[in-house]
Design a protein around this motif. Structure first.
Motif, PDB file in Angstrom:
ATOM      1  N   PHE A 119       0.836  -1.197   0.000  1.00  0.00           N
ATOM      2  CA  PHE A 119       0.000   0.000   0.000  1.00  0.00           C
ATOM      3  C   PHE A 119       0.871   1.248   0.000  1.00  0.00           C
ATOM      4  N   TRP A 120       1.867   1.271   0.865  1.00  0.00           N
ATOM      5  CA  TRP A 120       2.731   2.451   0.957  1.00  0.00           C
ATOM      6  C   TRP A 120       3.592   2.612  -0.289  1.00  0.00           C
ATOM      7  N   PHE A 121       3.981   1.502  -0.908  1.00  0.00           N
ATOM      8  CA  PHE A 121       4.708   1.590  -2.179  1.00  0.00           C
ATOM      9  C   PHE A 121       3.827   2.227  -3.251  1.00  0.00           C
ATOM     10  N   ALA A 122       2.544   1.917  -3.257  1.00  0.00           N
ATOM     11  CA  ALA A 122       1.624   2.532  -4.222  1.00  0.00           C
ATOM     12  C   ALA A 122       1.508   4.032  -3.974  1.00  0.00           C
ATOM     13  N   ILE A 123       1.441   4.440  -2.703  1.00  0.00           N
ATOM     14  CA  ILE A 123       1.370   5.860  -2.377  1.00  0.00           C
ATOM     15  C   ILE A 123       2.645   6.567  -2.843  1.00  0.00           C
ATOM     16  N   VAL A 124       3.793   5.953  -2.620  1.00  0.00           N
ATOM     17  CA  VAL A 124       5.064   6.534  -3.077  1.00  0.00           C
ATOM     18  C   VAL A 124       5.099   6.602  -4.604  1.00  0.00           C
ATOM     19  N   LEU A 125       4.541   5.598  -5.271  1.00  0.00           N
ATOM     20  CA  LEU A 125       4.470   5.620  -6.731  1.00  0.00           C
ATOM     21  C   LEU A 125       3.642   6.807  -7.215  1.00  0.00           C
ATOM     22  N   TYR A 126       2.505   7.053  -6.573  1.00  0.00           N
ATOM     23  CA  TYR A 126       1.689   8.223  -6.918  1.00  0.00           C
ATOM     24  C   TYR A 126       2.501   9.514  -6.784  1.00  0.00           C
ATOM     25  N   ILE A 127       3.195   9.650  -5.685  1.00  0.00           N
ATOM     26  CA  ILE A 127       3.959  10.876  -5.436  1.00  0.00           C
ATOM     27  C   ILE A 127       5.077  11.021  -6.471  1.00  0.00           C
ATOM     28  N   ASN A 128       5.735   9.929  -6.818  1.00  0.00           N
ATOM     29  CA  ASN A 128       6.774   9.981  -7.850  1.00  0.00           C
ATOM     30  C   ASN A 128       6.199  10.385  -9.204  1.00  0.00           C
ATOM     31  N   MET A 129       5.003   9.898  -9.518  1.00  0.00           N
ATOM     32  CA  MET A 129       4.365  10.299 -10.768  1.00  0.00           C
ATOM     33  C   MET A 129       4.071  11.795 -10.764  1.00  0.00           C
ATOM     34  N   ALA A 130       3.631  12.323  -9.630  1.00  0.00           N
ATOM     35  CA  ALA A 130       3.346  13.754  -9.536  1.00  0.00           C
ATOM     36  C   ALA A 130       4.623  14.576  -9.718  1.00  0.00           C
ATOM     37  N   PHE A 131       5.713  14.157  -9.073  1.00  0.00           N
ATOM     38  CA  PHE A 131       6.982  14.869  -9.245  1.00  0.00           C
ATOM     39  C   PHE A 131       7.463  14.790 -10.688  1.00  0.00           C
ATOM     40  N   GLY A 132       7.274  13.642 -11.323  1.00  0.00           N
ATOM     41  CA  GLY A 132       7.655  13.491 -12.728  1.00  0.00           C
ATOM     42  C   GLY A 132       6.872  14.428 -13.626  1.00  0.00           C
ATOM     43  N   MET A 133       5.574  14.551 -13.405  1.00  0.00           N
ATOM     44  CA  MET A 133       4.755  15.468 -14.202  1.00  0.00           C
ATOM     45  C   MET A 133       5.170  16.917 -13.962  1.00  0.00           C
ATOM     46  N   PHE A 134       5.475  17.246 -12.710  1.00  0.00           N
ATOM     47  CA  PHE A 134       5.924  18.605 -12.393  1.00  0.00           C
ATOM     48  C   PHE A 134       7.246  18.909 -13.087  1.00  0.00           C
ATOM     49  N   TRP A 135       8.140  17.936 -13.102  1.00  0.00           N
ATOM     50  CA  TRP A 135       9.428  18.106 -13.784  1.00  0.00           C
ATOM     51  C   TRP A 135       9.210  18.276 -15.290  1.00  0.00           C
TER      52      TRP A 135
END
Length: 89
Positions: free
Chosen positions: A44-60
């Protein structure tokens, strides 16, 4: 609306989904419904971290888009000013 604007909107949407899923304690990753109360909550926490990484990637990616500047007048385009003076000898 440019690609950078769309990427920024996607960043906000992904972060909202991440916050909602973290508070709710469940993710909706297709048939893999992960929860805080599962046998292995690290997934579950890995999925949450994946979401956050996707958001940072889109921001970049939003920052990588090059904006075309409108052409500005250069001194070569303007007619030159010529000053004529009389020289006395």
């Amino acid at each position: 609306m440019t690609i950078a604007d769309i990427a920024l909107i996607a960043t906000v949407v992904i972060l909202c989904v991440t916050a909602i899923d973290a508070v709710r304690g469940k993710t909706a990753l297709g048939k893999f419904r992960l929860s805080k109360k599962d046998e292995d909550p690290t997934r579950f926490w890995f999925a949450i971290v994946l979401y956050i990484n996707m958001a940072f990637g889109m921001f970049w990616l939003a920052g990588q888009v090059q904006q075309d500047e409108p052409p500005q007048a250069t001194p070569a385009d303007e007619s030159p000013t010529i000053t004529v003076t009389a020289a006395s000898l």
